[in-house]
Design a protein around this motif. Sequence first.
Motif, PDB file in Angstrom:
ATOM      1  N   LEU A 107      53.212   3.053 -37.918  1.00 24.54           N
ATOM      2  CA  LEU A 107      54.251   2.134 -38.380  1.00 24.54           C
ATOM      3  C   LEU A 107      54.457   0.982 -37.410  1.00 24.54           C
ATOM      4  O   LEU A 107      54.559  -0.181 -37.818  1.00 24.54           O
ATOM      5  N   ALA A 108      54.530   1.291 -36.123  1.00 30.00           N
ATOM      6  CA  ALA A 108      54.780   0.246 -35.125  1.00 30.00           C
ATOM      7  C   ALA A 108      53.694  -0.814 -35.143  1.00 30.00           C
ATOM      8  O   ALA A 108      53.974  -2.014 -34.979  1.00 30.00           O
ATOM      9  N   PHE A 109      52.448  -0.399 -35.357  1.00 29.34           N
ATOM     10  CA  PHE A 109      51.345  -1.346 -35.353  1.00 29.34           C
ATOM     11  C   PHE A 109      51.173  -2.066 -36.686  1.00 29.34           C
ATOM     12  O   PHE A 109      50.353  -2.985 -36.792  1.00 29.34           O
ATOM     13  N   TYR A 131      59.411   6.286 -42.906  1.00 29.91           N
ATOM     14  CA  TYR A 131      59.317   4.850 -43.176  1.00 29.91           C
ATOM     15  C   TYR A 131      60.699   4.254 -43.431  1.00 29.91           C
ATOM     16  O   TYR A 131      61.091   3.249 -42.822  1.00 29.91           O
ATOM     17  N   SER A 132      61.459   4.871 -44.337  1.00 22.79           N
ATOM     18  CA  SER A 132      62.785   4.363 -44.688  1.00 22.79           C
ATOM     19  C   SER A 132      63.722   4.382 -43.483  1.00 22.79           C
ATOM     20  O   SER A 132      64.428   3.391 -43.209  1.00 22.79           O
ATOM     21  N   SER A 133      63.719   5.478 -42.743  1.00 24.24           N
ATOM     22  CA  SER A 133      64.615   5.599 -41.591  1.00 24.24           C
ATOM     23  C   SER A 133      64.225   4.643 -40.476  1.00 24.24           C
ATOM     24  O   SER A 133      65.091   4.079 -39.795  1.00 24.24           O
ATOM     25  N   GLY A 174      33.556  12.048 -48.871  1.00 22.36           N
ATOM     26  CA  GLY A 174      32.739  13.076 -49.495  1.00 22.36           C
ATOM     27  C   GLY A 174      33.460  13.795 -50.619  1.00 22.36           C
ATOM     28  O   GLY A 174      34.622  13.516 -50.933  1.00 22.36           O
ATOM     29  N   GLU A 175      32.763  14.740 -51.214  1.00 23.68           N
ATOM     30  CA  GLU A 175      33.327  15.479 -52.337  1.00 23.68           C
ATOM     31  C   GLU A 175      34.481  16.372 -51.872  1.00 23.68           C
ATOM     32  O   GLU A 175      34.529  16.805 -50.737  1.00 23.68           O
ATOM     33  N   GLY A 176      35.363  16.613 -52.809  1.00 16.26           N
ATOM     34  CA  GLY A 176      36.469  17.518 -52.520  1.00 16.26           C
ATOM     35  C   GLY A 176      37.748  16.824 -52.120  1.00 16.26           C
ATOM     36  O   GLY A 176      38.787  17.475 -51.977  1.00 16.26           O
ATOM     37  N   PHE A 177      37.709  15.508 -51.931  1.00 13.64           N
ATOM     38  CA  PHE A 177      38.909  14.776 -51.537  1.00 13.64           C
ATOM     39  C   PHE A 177      39.571  14.130 -52.748  1.00 13.64           C
ATOM     40  O   PHE A 177      38.905  13.604 -53.643  1.00 13.64           O
ATOM     41  N   SER A 178      40.874  14.162 -52.745  1.00 15.36           N
ATOM     42  CA  SER A 178      41.685  13.468 -53.738  1.00 15.36           C
ATOM     43  C   SER A 178      42.634  12.538 -52.995  1.00 15.36           C
ATOM     44  O   SER A 178      42.734  12.581 -51.762  1.00 15.36           O
ATOM     45  N   VAL A 179      43.349  11.701 -53.737  1.00 18.21           N
ATOM     46  CA  VAL A 179      44.288  10.760 -53.132  1.00 18.21           C
ATOM     47  C   VAL A 179      45.654  10.901 -53.788  1.00 18.21           C
ATOM     48  O   VAL A 179      45.773  10.877 -55.012  1.00 18.21           O
ATOM     49  N   HIS A 180      46.652  11.070 -52.955  1.00 13.52           N
ATOM     50  CA  HIS A 180      48.043  11.079 -53.412  1.00 13.52           C
ATOM     51  C   HIS A 180      48.693   9.787 -52.944  1.00 13.52           C
ATOM     52  O   HIS A 180      48.687   9.479 -51.744  1.00 13.52           O
ATOM     53  N   GLN A 181      49.233   9.005 -53.865  1.00  8.71           N
ATOM     54  CA  GLN A 181      49.823   7.708 -53.538  1.00  8.71           C
ATOM     55  C   GLN A 181      51.336   7.769 -53.613  1.00  8.71           C
ATOM     56  O   GLN A 181      51.913   8.340 -54.542  1.00  8.71           O
ATOM     57  N   THR A 182      51.977   7.181 -52.606  1.00  7.66           N
ATOM     58  CA  THR A 182      53.432   7.027 -52.602  1.00  7.66           C
ATOM     59  C   THR A 182      53.740   5.533 -52.557  1.00  7.66           C
ATOM     60  O   THR A 182      52.841   4.702 -52.680  1.00  7.66           O
ATOM     61  N   ALA A 183      54.980   5.187 -52.355  1.00  5.25           N
ATOM     62  CA  ALA A 183      55.356   3.770 -52.346  1.00  5.25           C
ATOM     63  C   ALA A 183      54.647   2.992 -51.248  1.00  5.25           C
ATOM     64  O   ALA A 183      54.286   1.823 -51.439  1.00  5.25           O
ATOM     65  N   HIS A 184      54.411   3.623 -50.084  1.00  5.54           N
ATOM     66  CA  HIS A 184      53.844   2.898 -48.952  1.00  5.54           C
ATOM     67  C   HIS A 184      52.604   3.555 -48.347  1.00  5.54           C
ATOM     68  O   HIS A 184      52.043   3.020 -47.393  1.00  5.54           O
ATOM     69  N   HIS A 227      69.395  -2.214 -38.425  1.00  7.87           N
ATOM     70  CA  HIS A 227      70.755  -2.088 -37.889  1.00  7.87           C
ATOM     71  C   HIS A 227      70.835  -2.543 -36.439  1.00  7.87           C
ATOM     72  O   HIS A 227      71.907  -2.958 -35.971  1.00  7.87           O
ATOM     73  N   ARG A 228      69.715  -2.486 -35.734  1.00  5.12           N
ATOM     74  CA  ARG A 228      69.702  -2.906 -34.332  1.00  5.12           C
ATOM     75  C   ARG A 228      69.274  -4.364 -34.166  1.00  5.12           C
ATOM     76  O   ARG A 228      69.072  -4.832 -33.048  1.00  5.12           O
ATOM     77  N   GLY A 229      69.138  -5.072 -35.286  1.00  4.78           N
ATOM     78  CA  GLY A 229      68.879  -6.507 -35.223  1.00  4.78           C
ATOM     79  C   GLY A 229      67.437  -6.901 -35.032  1.00  4.78           C
ATOM     80  O   GLY A 229      67.148  -8.066 -34.725  1.00  4.78           O
ATOM     81  N   LEU A 230      66.516  -5.967 -35.234  1.00  3.67           N
ATOM     82  CA  LEU A 230      65.095  -6.281 -35.091  1.00  3.67           C
ATOM     83  C   LEU A 230      64.484  -6.354 -36.486  1.00  3.67           C
ATOM     84  O   LEU A 230      64.449  -5.368 -37.214  1.00  3.67           O
ATOM     85  N   LYS A 231      64.014  -7.523 -36.862  1.00  5.78           N
ATOM     86  CA  LYS A 231      63.469  -7.729 -38.196  1.00  5.78           C
ATOM     87  C   LYS A 231      61.976  -7.383 -38.202  1.00  5.78           C
ATOM     88  O   LYS A 231      61.189  -7.926 -37.423  1.00  5.78           O
ATOM     89  N   LEU A 232      61.614  -6.488 -39.095  1.00  6.45           N
ATOM     90  CA  LEU A 232      60.237  -6.041 -39.196  1.00  6.45           C
ATOM     91  C   LEU A 232      59.575  -6.627 -40.443  1.00  6.45           C
ATOM     92  O   LEU A 232      60.246  -6.987 -41.401  1.00  6.45           O
ATOM     93  N   LYS A 233      58.269  -6.680 -40.418  1.00  8.01           N
ATOM     94  CA  LYS A 233      57.535  -7.112 -41.603  1.00  8.01           C
ATOM     95  C   LYS A 233      57.065  -5.881 -42.375  1.00  8.01           C
ATOM     96  O   LYS A 233      56.954  -4.786 -41.825  1.00  8.01           O
ATOM     97  N   GLU A 234      56.796  -6.061 -43.639  1.00  2.00           N
ATOM     98  CA  GLU A 234      56.227  -4.988 -44.438  1.00  2.00           C
ATOM     99  C   GLU A 234      54.720  -4.930 -44.187  1.00  2.00           C
ATOM    100  O   GLU A 234      54.067  -5.961 -44.028  1.00  2.00           O
ATOM    101  N   PRO A 235      54.147  -3.737 -44.138  1.00  3.16           N
ATOM    102  CA  PRO A 235      52.691  -3.631 -43.971  1.00  3.16           C
ATOM    103  C   PRO A 235      51.955  -4.395 -45.066  1.00  3.16           C
ATOM    104  O   PRO A 235      52.392  -4.430 -46.225  1.00  3.16           O
ATOM    105  N   GLU A 236      50.851  -5.010 -44.703  1.00  2.00           N
ATOM    106  CA  GLU A 236      50.093  -5.803 -45.664  1.00  2.00           C
ATOM    107  C   GLU A 236      49.346  -4.942 -46.671  1.00  2.00           C
ATOM    108  O   GLU A 236      49.025  -5.395 -47.773  1.00  2.00           O
ATOM    109  N   GLN A 237      49.049  -3.711 -46.292  1.00  2.00           N
ATOM    110  CA  GLN A 237      48.336  -2.793 -47.166  1.00  2.00           C
ATOM    111  C   GLN A 237      48.990  -1.423 -47.084  1.00  2.00           C
ATOM    112  O   GLN A 237      49.732  -1.133 -46.141  1.00  2.00           O
ATOM    113  N   PRO A 238      48.714  -0.548 -48.054  1.00  2.00           N
ATOM    114  CA  PRO A 238      49.234   0.823 -47.933  1.00  2.00           C
ATOM    115  C   PRO A 238      48.724   1.471 -46.646  1.00  2.00           C
ATOM    116  O   PRO A 238      47.602   1.218 -46.205  1.00  2.00           O
ATOM    117  N   LEU A 239      49.545   2.310 -46.056  1.00  2.00           N
ATOM    118  CA  LEU A 239      49.178   3.020 -44.841  1.00  2.00           C
ATOM    119  C   LEU A 239      48.415   4.284 -45.227  1.00  2.00           C
ATOM    120  O   LEU A 239      48.820   5.015 -46.131  1.00  2.00           O
TER     121      LEU A 239
END
Length: 287
Positions: free
Chosen positions: A139-141, A36-38, A3-13, A45-57
């Motif tokens: 993030l986990a999902f 996200y970065s942390s 609806g009206e009144g909403f704007s969008v702020h975009q970051t890297a993710h 560092h704990r040896g668990l390889k994650l994937k990047e999200p397919e779309q912005p969160l």
Amino acid sequence: ELGEGFSVHQTAHYLIAYNTNKAYAQWCGALYERLYSSFYTYWDHRGLKLKEPEQPLVAVVFDSRETYARYARPDLGEAVASIIGYYNLQTNRVAMFDLTSTSVHRGRLGTAAQINAVLSQPQAGDMVATIVHEATHQLAFNAGIHQRLADIPLWLSEGFAMYFETPDLKSRRGWNGIGNINRPRLVRFRQSLRRRPDDAIQSHLSGDDRFRDTKTALDAYAEAWALNYYLIKRYPDEYNDYLETLADKGPLLSDTPEERLKEFQDAFKVDWTTLERDFLKYMRGLR
């Protein structure tokens, strides 16, 4: 859609849809990017390889508790009165309201430093922790740790989020305390020991009933944090293996209690008596 009144702020993710002031949307975006970065650094560092999200969160930030409640009521029902933010598995969005909206300082909040100053107050700590908790679920999902709409045990998903939920808003590094003791959860866990069922661990692993009962939910959440904390610290490799097993689950399929217990035993290879004894000894020894 919003609806009206909403704007969008975009970051890297992230895409932050908001109808509050821009400074707060920017603060949320910065907070989420620090998480996200942390989050990715920690698991790398704990040896668990994650994937990047397919779309912005996506996060939706409302200007007040009232406008948030109108949006969230179809999802949360009457519980909306006590839930200040949540992650929706179906929409894959986090929704919340401006936590400074009830602050006497609201009209003077023009920078991230000013917002941090308000939200670093002790009375705001639980609210910020909730927002971070829900963002951790998101993030986990989306990073491949959990599969959306799969039968992920609540003890695991909730305890996992509680492991990350409290940022250090006074530090530019933000989450340099990942894995620190969650004091409120530890206090509640120790208080619950006198009423804790003998089969608490197996009950946690095999079903979610204790989380869904209002009489036992707070104790269940505390134990979920405690069990995740213990397993991450004591069995880091086995914990990673267990996460990878859960990540392979397909959506919309339910596990039996026996299947849940077997998956846990296959990963950690401990008997229940030994696990129970060592778990309680470890948690009692935390300072």
